[in-house]
Design a protein around this motif. Structure first.
Motif: not given
Ligand code: MG
Ligand code: TXA
Length: 317
Positions: A221, A134, A47
């Motif tokens: 974000h 996520s 990630k």
């Molecule tokens: Mg996230």
């Protein structure tokens, strides 16, 4: 890399310490064995996530959670009865069985039981819980379709378990139950009103990006990589005076440019939530200089949508 619906194949990869993208009702997760440092570090590196940002651990049931936390307060049992499986994450004091890497060194762990039949089945078949942030690169838009995961992580993981479009579309609400008086650390799929109702109190909402208790709440974000300007009422923007602009609205759609998305033409907030991240993914492909985005009414999931829009519109460097 494969995209498929084979739960047993996903199970095999996970048992071999590989990462698999899994569907949940909120967004897709990038999952690995939550009890092994080896798989946890794979999650952080895949990630490109900084180590200070702790993960959420997914369990099949509240009994399974109970094995890994020091204490399950009455309020957690009560909330679980009403909202689990579902988009609500609890912060609880962890046992040593949860590696410190999962919690970025915190003595608490974030836990939830997700509401998706394929992932629940997968969790029942595994003898360990799944850490799953996520399934997007750090700072990018969260995926609500297998295809979004494929675009961001397709080359890096062996399997994406395809459970269709996620039906909430926003991440889980995070509530801190490790302290005397519970507090909300992230707005999400369960509304503040619903929690206040059930607990018969007015919960404090502490979602600021400077809050060290929820280290992952960054100011910038979900960025679609465009300059986004937030407005209270989109009809106040006269389209003709802005060249090369796109528009993201709640329900209004009377524009002559094709670069506009109404999150819910019928003006339904839950539908708007479901469509938000897909819309941000699409906006990323528009050849426009600026996107005007309309804020939602501050009720129900509207608050969580506005939270995401504010972070998505944080100025680009
Ligand atoms: Mg996230
Ligand atoms: O809906 C969701 O919650 C999705 C799906 C996949 O379950 N997951 C998700 O994970 O949104 P992620 O990694 O994008 O966000 C997890 C956030 C962290 O950024 C952090 O703010 C918070 O959870 N968190 C995790 N552990 C925590 C802890 N011990 N104390 C406070 N906040 C914590």
């Amino acid at each position: 890399m494969k995209i498929g619906t084979d739960i047993l194949e996903a199970k095999k990869f996970l048992e071999n310490d590989e990462l698999v993208a899994i569907p949940t009702e909120t967004v897709y997760g990038l999952a690995g064995n939550a009890l092994k440092v080896n798989t946890l570090s794979k999650i952080f590196s895949c990630k490109e996530r900084p180590a200070f940002d702790p993960l959420i651990v997914h369990f099949r049931s509240i009994e399974a959670v109970n094995e890994h936390v020091v204490d399950l307060p009455e309020i957690a049992r009560h909330l679980a009865e009403i909202f689990w499986p579902g988009p609500l994450t609890f912060i609880l004091k962890k046992k040593d069985s949860i590696p410190n890497l999962a919690t970025s060194g915190h003595s608490t762990v974030a836990v939830r039981v997700p509401k998706h039949p394929m992932t629940l089945r997968l969790l029942e078949l595994l003898d360990f819980p799944l850490a799953a942030p996520s399934a997007n690169k750090f700072g990018q838009v969260s995926p609500t379709k297998a295809e979004h995961v494929f675009r961001q992580l397709g080359n890096e993981i062996p399997y994406i378990l395809d459970g269709g479009d996620t039906f909430i579309g926003l991440e889980s609400t995070i509530i801190d139950l490790s302290i005397q008086k519970p507090e909300i650390l992230r707005l999400g799929g369960v509304s503040v009103e619903a929690l206040n109702d059930v607990l018969n109190m007015k919960l404090k909402v502490k979602t600021s990006s400077s809050n060290p208790k929820s280290p992952g709440m960054l100011q910038r974000h979900y960025s679609p990589g465009k300059n986004m300007i937030l407005v209270d009422d989109i009809t106040s923007i006269r389209e003709n005076s802005y060249k090369n602009a796109g528009f993201l609205t709640f329900s209004y759609s009377d524009f002559s440019t094709k670069h506009h998305i109404a999150l819910s033409p019928i003006g339904n907030i839950d539908e708007a939530a479901r469509n938000l991240f897909s819309a941000l993914n699409e906006i990323a492909t528009w050849p426009v200089d600026v996107v005007y985005a309309e804020l939602m009414p501050e009720v129900g999931l509207g608050r969580a949508i506005n939270d995401r829009l504010k972070r998505a519109s944080f100025p680009l460097e």
